[in-house]
Design a protein around this motif. Structure first.
Motif, PDB file in Angstrom:
ATOM      1  N   THR A 159       0.827  -1.217   0.000  1.00  0.00           N
ATOM      2  CA  THR A 159       0.000   0.000   0.000  1.00  0.00           C
ATOM      3  C   THR A 159       0.857   1.261   0.000  1.00  0.00           C
ATOM      4  OG1 THR A 159      -1.715  -1.195   1.177  1.00  0.00           O
ATOM      5  CG2 THR A 159      -1.823   1.207   1.241  1.00  0.00           C
ATOM      6  N   ALA A 160       1.937   1.277   0.731  1.00  0.00           N
ATOM      7  CA  ALA A 160       2.825   2.454   0.779  1.00  0.00           C
ATOM      8  C   ALA A 160       3.477   2.701  -0.571  1.00  0.00           C
ATOM      9  CB  ALA A 160       3.884   2.253   1.868  1.00  0.00           C
ATOM     10  N   ASP A 161       3.896   1.622  -1.247  1.00  0.00           N
ATOM     11  CA  ASP A 161       4.523   1.782  -2.565  1.00  0.00           C
ATOM     12  C   ASP A 161       3.549   2.366  -3.571  1.00  0.00           C
ATOM     13  OD1 ASP A 161       6.813   0.785  -1.530  1.00  0.00           O
ATOM     14  OD2 ASP A 161       6.511  -1.272  -2.281  1.00  0.00           O
ATOM     15  N   VAL A 162       2.326   1.855  -3.568  1.00  0.00           N
ATOM     16  CA  VAL A 162       1.315   2.373  -4.498  1.00  0.00           C
ATOM     17  C   VAL A 162       1.039   3.848  -4.248  1.00  0.00           C
ATOM     18  CG1 VAL A 162      -1.107   2.206  -5.176  1.00  0.00           C
ATOM     19  CG2 VAL A 162       0.253   0.130  -4.878  1.00  0.00           C
ATOM     20  N   ALA A 163       0.938   4.231  -2.989  1.00  0.00           N
ATOM     21  CA  ALA A 163       0.692   5.646  -2.656  1.00  0.00           C
ATOM     22  C   ALA A 163       1.819   6.533  -3.152  1.00  0.00           C
ATOM     23  CB  ALA A 163       0.516   5.796  -1.146  1.00  0.00           C
ATOM     24  N   SER A 164       3.058   6.026  -3.011  1.00  0.00           N
ATOM     25  CA  SER A 164       4.206   6.809  -3.482  1.00  0.00           C
ATOM     26  C   SER A 164       4.178   6.972  -4.985  1.00  0.00           C
ATOM     27  CB  SER A 164       5.498   6.116  -3.050  1.00  0.00           C
ATOM     28  OG  SER A 164       6.616   6.795  -3.571  1.00  0.00           O
ATOM     29  N   GLN A 165       3.827   5.887  -5.707  1.00  0.00           N
ATOM     30  CA  GLN A 165       3.756   5.956  -7.165  1.00  0.00           C
ATOM     31  C   GLN A 165       2.663   6.902  -7.625  1.00  0.00           C
ATOM     32  OE1 GLN A 165       3.306   1.971  -8.549  1.00  0.00           O
ATOM     33  NE2 GLN A 165       5.317   1.282  -7.805  1.00  0.00           N
ATOM     34  N   VAL A 166       1.521   6.856  -6.935  1.00  0.00           N
ATOM     35  CA  VAL A 166       0.418   7.753  -7.290  1.00  0.00           C
ATOM     36  C   VAL A 166       0.826   9.206  -7.082  1.00  0.00           C
ATOM     37  CG1 VAL A 166      -1.891   8.497  -6.634  1.00  0.00           C
ATOM     38  CG2 VAL A 166      -1.387   6.068  -6.882  1.00  0.00           C
ATOM     39  N   SER A 179       3.208  10.242  -9.823  1.00  0.00           N
ATOM     40  CA  SER A 179       2.482  10.438 -11.078  1.00  0.00           C
ATOM     41  C   SER A 179       1.717  11.754 -11.077  1.00  0.00           C
ATOM     42  CB  SER A 179       1.520   9.270 -11.283  1.00  0.00           C
ATOM     43  OG  SER A 179       0.762   9.460 -12.465  1.00  0.00           O
ATOM     44  N   ALA A 180       1.099  12.089  -9.944  1.00  0.00           N
ATOM     45  CA  ALA A 180       0.360  13.360  -9.846  1.00  0.00           C
ATOM     46  C   ALA A 180       1.303  14.544 -10.001  1.00  0.00           C
ATOM     47  CB  ALA A 180      -0.368  13.426  -8.504  1.00  0.00           C
ATOM     48  N   ASP A 181       2.486  14.454  -9.383  1.00  0.00           N
ATOM     49  CA  ASP A 181       3.465  15.545  -9.516  1.00  0.00           C
ATOM     50  C   ASP A 181       3.906  15.704 -10.957  1.00  0.00           C
ATOM     51  OD1 ASP A 181       3.281  15.989  -6.837  1.00  0.00           O
ATOM     52  OD2 ASP A 181       5.094  14.868  -6.310  1.00  0.00           O
ATOM     53  N   ALA A 182       4.133  14.561 -11.625  1.00  0.00           N
ATOM     54  CA  ALA A 182       4.567  14.619 -13.024  1.00  0.00           C
ATOM     55  C   ALA A 182       3.500  15.250 -13.910  1.00  0.00           C
ATOM     56  CB  ALA A 182       4.905  13.216 -13.520  1.00  0.00           C
ATOM     57  N   MET A 183       2.244  14.877 -13.686  1.00  0.00           N
ATOM     58  CA  MET A 183       1.159  15.450 -14.481  1.00  0.00           C
ATOM     59  C   MET A 183       1.027  16.945 -14.231  1.00  0.00           C
ATOM     60  SD  MET A 183      -1.751  12.483 -14.127  1.00  0.00           S
ATOM     61  CE  MET A 183      -2.909  13.442 -15.125  1.00  0.00           C
TER      62      MET A 183
END
Length: 280
Positions: A69-76, A79-83
């Motif tokens: 769950t922590a890894d997924v949150a970090s990836q999300v 991704s939001a920062d990149a967008m």
């Protein structure tokens, strides 16, 4: 037969108080207690057996749900920062493109305006440029120099004015010596070349056109070797002359020369005229 007497047992001095009486135990109560005890002991035995069984079975799989769950949150989040950064870059590029387009439009407008202004100035200075050229050539001679006249200038010399009309024109012109040259001016203290000619000949009833181009076409054409006092000299082609003056004799002419000289007398040998016309 008499019943035997039962000996009386002395009662406690607190026996009459209910709370101090010893409760009686009966069979049902004892049975209940025994059942409860047996149930508890049975449960303990079952639990112990189960624990032993689980303890004996090896663990073959570990679920790391919190880590996943922590890894997924970090990836999300990444991704939001990149967008967000991409959107900001697009917006910045759009602003730059708009600024570039606006600058190009302004540059085109400025260029168009500059061309129009340059054309206007060129038209206004067309005649002035020719007069400045005449001025540079005429500066080599002095107003009073007569000793350097050539035989050609001597042949063009004329006698004193033969009529009062010519004398009146020359007198008027000499009265304006020292006045300023201003393009488009018509006196009384500032003139351009053609307005001075128009005013001078008007003194004797001759109406000349306003501009030098037209003044070069009036009257009778005169050879430069046969000039008389009062003849109008012009520079440039007939019909498109850019400067005019009046011949006053002795190889000299009087004109409104340019802004630096004003109204002066100059030697014809310093800047020979193109042609001449006679109106008197």
């Amino acid at each position: 037969m008499e019943e035997p007497l039962v000996p009386l047992v002395p009662m406690s001095h607190t026996a009459h108080i209910r709370s101090h009486r010893k409760p009686r135990s009966n069979a049902s109560t004892m049975a209940m207690r025994a059942g409860v005890a047996g149930g508890i002991l049975g449960s303990v035995a079952v639990a112990g057996a189960s624990a032993s069984a689980y303890a004996a079975e090896p663990v073959t799989q570990t679920i790391e749900l919190p880590t996943l769950t922590a890894d997924v949150a970090s990836q999300v989040a990444q991704s939001a920062d990149a967008m967000q950064q991409t959107a900001a870059n697009y917006e910045l590029q759009a602003e730059r493109d708009a600024a570039t387009a606006k600058a190009a439009e302004q540059a085109a407008a400025d260029l168009k305006e500059a061309k129009a202004e340059a054309k206007k100035k060129a038209e206004a200075e067309r005649r002035a440029a020719a007069e400045r050229a005449a001025s540079r050539a005429a500066e080599r001679a002095t107003l009073t120099s007569k000793s350097t006249s050539t035989s050609a200038s001597a042949s063009t010399s004329a006698s004193a004015p033969a009529s009062g009309s010519v004398a009146t024109v020359v007198s008027f012109l000499k009265a304006q010596l020292g006045d300023a040259y201003v393009l488009g001016a018509s006196g009384p203290n500032a003139w351009d070349c053609s307005s001075l000619m128009q005013a001078a000949y008007k003194q004797v009833g001759v109406d000349l056109p306003r501009v030098s181009q037209d003044q070069s076409t009036v009257g009778t054409d005169v050879s430069l070797s046969n000039l008389q006092v009062g003849d109008i000299l012009y520079w440039g082609a007939k019909g498109s002359a850019y400067h005019v003056g009046t011949y006053i004799g002795n190889g000299q002419y009087l004109d409104a020369a340019n802004p630096s000289k004003g109204v002066v007398i100059q030697d014809l040998s310093g800047y020979p005229a193109t042609g001449a016309v006679r109106v008197l």
